[in-house]
Design a protein around this motif. Structure first.
Motif, PDB file in Angstrom:
ATOM      1  N   ILE A   1       8.099   3.228   8.859  1.00  0.00           N
ATOM      2  CA  ILE A   1       6.909   3.070   7.572  1.00  0.00           C
ATOM      3  C   ILE A   1       6.977   1.982   6.742  1.00  0.00           C
ATOM      4  O   ILE A   1       7.719   1.765   5.969  1.00  0.00           O
ATOM      5  N   ARG A   2       6.046   0.975   7.496  1.00  0.00           N
ATOM      6  CA  ARG A   2       5.927  -0.298   6.629  1.00  0.00           C
ATOM      7  C   ARG A   2       5.179  -0.316   5.175  1.00  0.00           C
ATOM      8  O   ARG A   2       4.351   0.727   5.079  1.00  0.00           O
ATOM      9  N   GLY A   3       5.668  -0.926   4.295  1.00  0.00           N
ATOM     10  CA  GLY A   3       5.209  -0.975   2.803  1.00  0.00           C
ATOM     11  C   GLY A   3       3.752  -0.988   2.856  1.00  0.00           C
ATOM     12  O   GLY A   3       3.384  -0.232   2.199  1.00  0.00           O
ATOM     13  N   ALA A   4       3.263  -1.939   3.472  1.00  0.00           N
ATOM     14  CA  ALA A   4       1.769  -2.308   3.553  1.00  0.00           C
ATOM     15  C   ALA A   4       1.117  -1.006   3.981  1.00  0.00           C
ATOM     16  O   ALA A   4       0.041  -0.831   3.266  1.00  0.00           O
ATOM     17  N   ASP A   5       1.500  -0.524   5.007  1.00  0.00           N
ATOM     18  CA  ASP A   5       0.865   0.534   5.579  1.00  0.00           C
ATOM     19  C   ASP A   5       0.687   1.722   4.745  1.00  0.00           C
ATOM     20  O   ASP A   5      -0.111   2.448   4.501  1.00  0.00           O
ATOM     21  N   LEU A   6       2.095   2.047   4.011  1.00  0.00           N
ATOM     22  CA  LEU A   6       2.132   3.287   3.323  1.00  0.00           C
ATOM     23  C   LEU A   6       1.332   2.808   2.007  1.00  0.00           C
ATOM     24  O   LEU A   6       0.670   3.713   1.564  1.00  0.00           O
ATOM     25  N   THR A   7       1.218   1.755   1.375  1.00  0.00           N
ATOM     26  CA  THR A   7       0.204   1.330   0.350  1.00  0.00           C
ATOM     27  C   THR A   7      -1.216   1.726   0.539  1.00  0.00           C
ATOM     28  O   THR A   7      -1.877   2.346  -0.044  1.00  0.00           O
ATOM     29  N   MET A   8      -1.481   1.333   1.752  1.00  0.00           N
ATOM     30  CA  MET A   8      -3.003   1.329   2.266  1.00  0.00           C
ATOM     31  C   MET A   8      -3.303   2.747   2.317  1.00  0.00           C
ATOM     32  O   MET A   8      -4.533   3.355   1.946  1.00  0.00           O
ATOM     33  N   GLU A   9      -2.301   3.678   2.860  1.00  0.00           N
ATOM     34  CA  GLU A   9      -2.689   5.182   3.194  1.00  0.00           C
ATOM     35  C   GLU A   9      -2.690   5.772   1.924  1.00  0.00           C
ATOM     36  O   GLU A   9      -3.458   6.949   1.541  1.00  0.00           O
ATOM     37  N   LEU A  10      -1.745   5.527   0.926  1.00  0.00           N
ATOM     38  CA  LEU A  10      -1.831   6.009  -0.518  1.00  0.00           C
ATOM     39  C   LEU A  10      -2.929   5.965  -1.137  1.00  0.00           C
ATOM     40  O   LEU A  10      -3.423   6.712  -2.067  1.00  0.00           O
ATOM     41  N   THR A  11      -3.620   4.752  -1.134  1.00  0.00           N
ATOM     42  CA  THR A  11      -4.718   4.390  -2.120  1.00  0.00           C
ATOM     43  C   THR A  11      -5.891   5.183  -1.341  1.00  0.00           C
ATOM     44  O   THR A  11      -6.797   5.625  -2.066  1.00  0.00           O
ATOM     45  N   LYS A  12      -6.067   5.368  -0.096  1.00  0.00           N
ATOM     46  CA  LYS A  12      -6.953   6.351   0.674  1.00  0.00           C
ATOM     47  C   LYS A  12      -6.967   7.505  -0.147  1.00  0.00           C
ATOM     48  O   LYS A  12      -7.667   8.436  -0.340  1.00  0.00           O
ATOM     49  N   ILE A  13      -5.957   8.178  -0.220  1.00  0.00           N
ATOM     50  CA  ILE A  13      -5.324   9.686  -0.648  1.00  0.00           C
ATOM     51  C   ILE A  13      -5.737   9.702  -2.002  1.00  0.00           C
ATOM     52  O   ILE A  13      -6.225  10.729  -2.533  1.00  0.00           O
ATOM     53  N   SER A  14      -5.381   8.530  -2.557  1.00  0.00           N
ATOM     54  CA  SER A  14      -5.948   8.432  -4.222  1.00  0.00           C
ATOM     55  C   SER A  14      -7.451   8.790  -4.326  1.00  0.00           C
ATOM     56  O   SER A  14      -7.691   9.439  -5.263  1.00  0.00           O
ATOM     57  N   LYS A  15      -8.267   8.092  -3.563  1.00  0.00           N
ATOM     58  CA  LYS A  15      -9.698   8.197  -3.666  1.00  0.00           C
ATOM     59  C   LYS A  15      -9.941   9.692  -2.984  1.00  0.00           C
ATOM     60  O   LYS A  15     -10.891  10.385  -3.830  1.00  0.00           O
TER      61      LYS A  15
END
Length: 251
Positions: free
Chosen positions: A86-100
């Motif tokens: 679970i790469r940090g950049a991938d987790l960040t991107m996916e969490l921002t999608k969930i935030s929306k």
């Protein structure tokens, strides 16, 4: 219940990105105290191996995820066929999608002002982010008590549920542990993810990521900054993990 696997001195969660996203979304919807998540790689592993205090900080986190390919491979070799990187950049991107999708307010702490601005522009242009309620680039010096309290107050007043922390290892992990009882949000230590998303640093080609050579790509991209880290920590990690694998050392 997520399984854990001890790697040298650290108990790393054996999980997958979809499971982590589901869990963190659940946390964000019913949050009544601070939590922190660590993205674990070889550098962090060896920092913890050398420093018991730092090892304790990692092991007290709410999640420790296999960010580095060698950590993921170690979990596989220790019998966890369901392990995932679970790469940090991938987790960040996916969490921002969930935030929306779920209207979860988020914030960013760390990096330069220029990096934060570029990263937010990238996410907004991709339509991959919800409401950014907090963004701060701390100065490259020690903060006084008033400045520290101002950061705490502003984060809590913003109402964010997820705070991405990009201060680098081990500073970000120490900071998250110190602030767990002071902040009412999920802190995620994402290291260099801000620079990757902003485009300041290029990610390794997918084929290099899949065979565990992302470290080599990064080394060739930033030899002056990274050569000492990789040549110091990587051989030691391999040596001590072999000892653990064959039961010569136990933690």
């Amino acid at each position: 219940m997520i399984k854990k696997q001890n790697i040298l001195k650290t108990n790393v969660d054996v999980t997958s990105l979809p499971k982590v996203l589901k869990l963190m979304n659940k946390w964000a919807s019913d949050l009544n105290h601070g939590k922190y998540v660590c993205l674990f790689n070889v550098h962090m592993c060896m920092e913890a191996y050398d420093n018991d205090n730092f090892s304790d900080i990692l092991n007290q986190s709410d999640l420790i995820l296999a960010d580095g390919f060698p950590i993921y491979l170690a979990q596989k070799l220790l019998g966890h066929s369901d392990a995932s990187q679970i790469r940090g950049a991938d987790l960040t991107m996916e969490l921002t999608k969930i935030s929306k999708k779920n209207n979860i307010p988020i914030g960013f702490l760390g990096g330069s002002e220029e990096t934060l601005e570029k990263m937010c522009d990238v996410l907004i242009n991709r339509d991959d982010i919800g409401t950014i309620k907090y963004s701060y680039s701390p100065p490259f010096r020690s903060l006084n008590d008033q400045e520290k309290n101002d950061i705490i107050d502003k984060i809590n007043d913003s109402g964010i549920k997820i705070l991405f922390v990009g201060l680098g290892c081990p500073k970000q992990e120490i900071w998250m542990k110190e602030h767990k009882e002071k902040l009412n949000c999920i802190m995620v230590g994402v290291g260099a993810a801000f620079d990757f998303i902003a485009g300041n640093k290029k990610t390794a080609p997918i084929w290099m990521q899949r065979i565990g050579l992302e470290w080599l790509y990064r080394l060739l991209s930033e030899p002056k900054r990274l050569w000492k880290r990789y040549f110091k920590h990587n051989p030691r990690f391999i040596y001590y993990f072999i000892l653990q694998y064959f039961g010569i050392i136990r933690r």
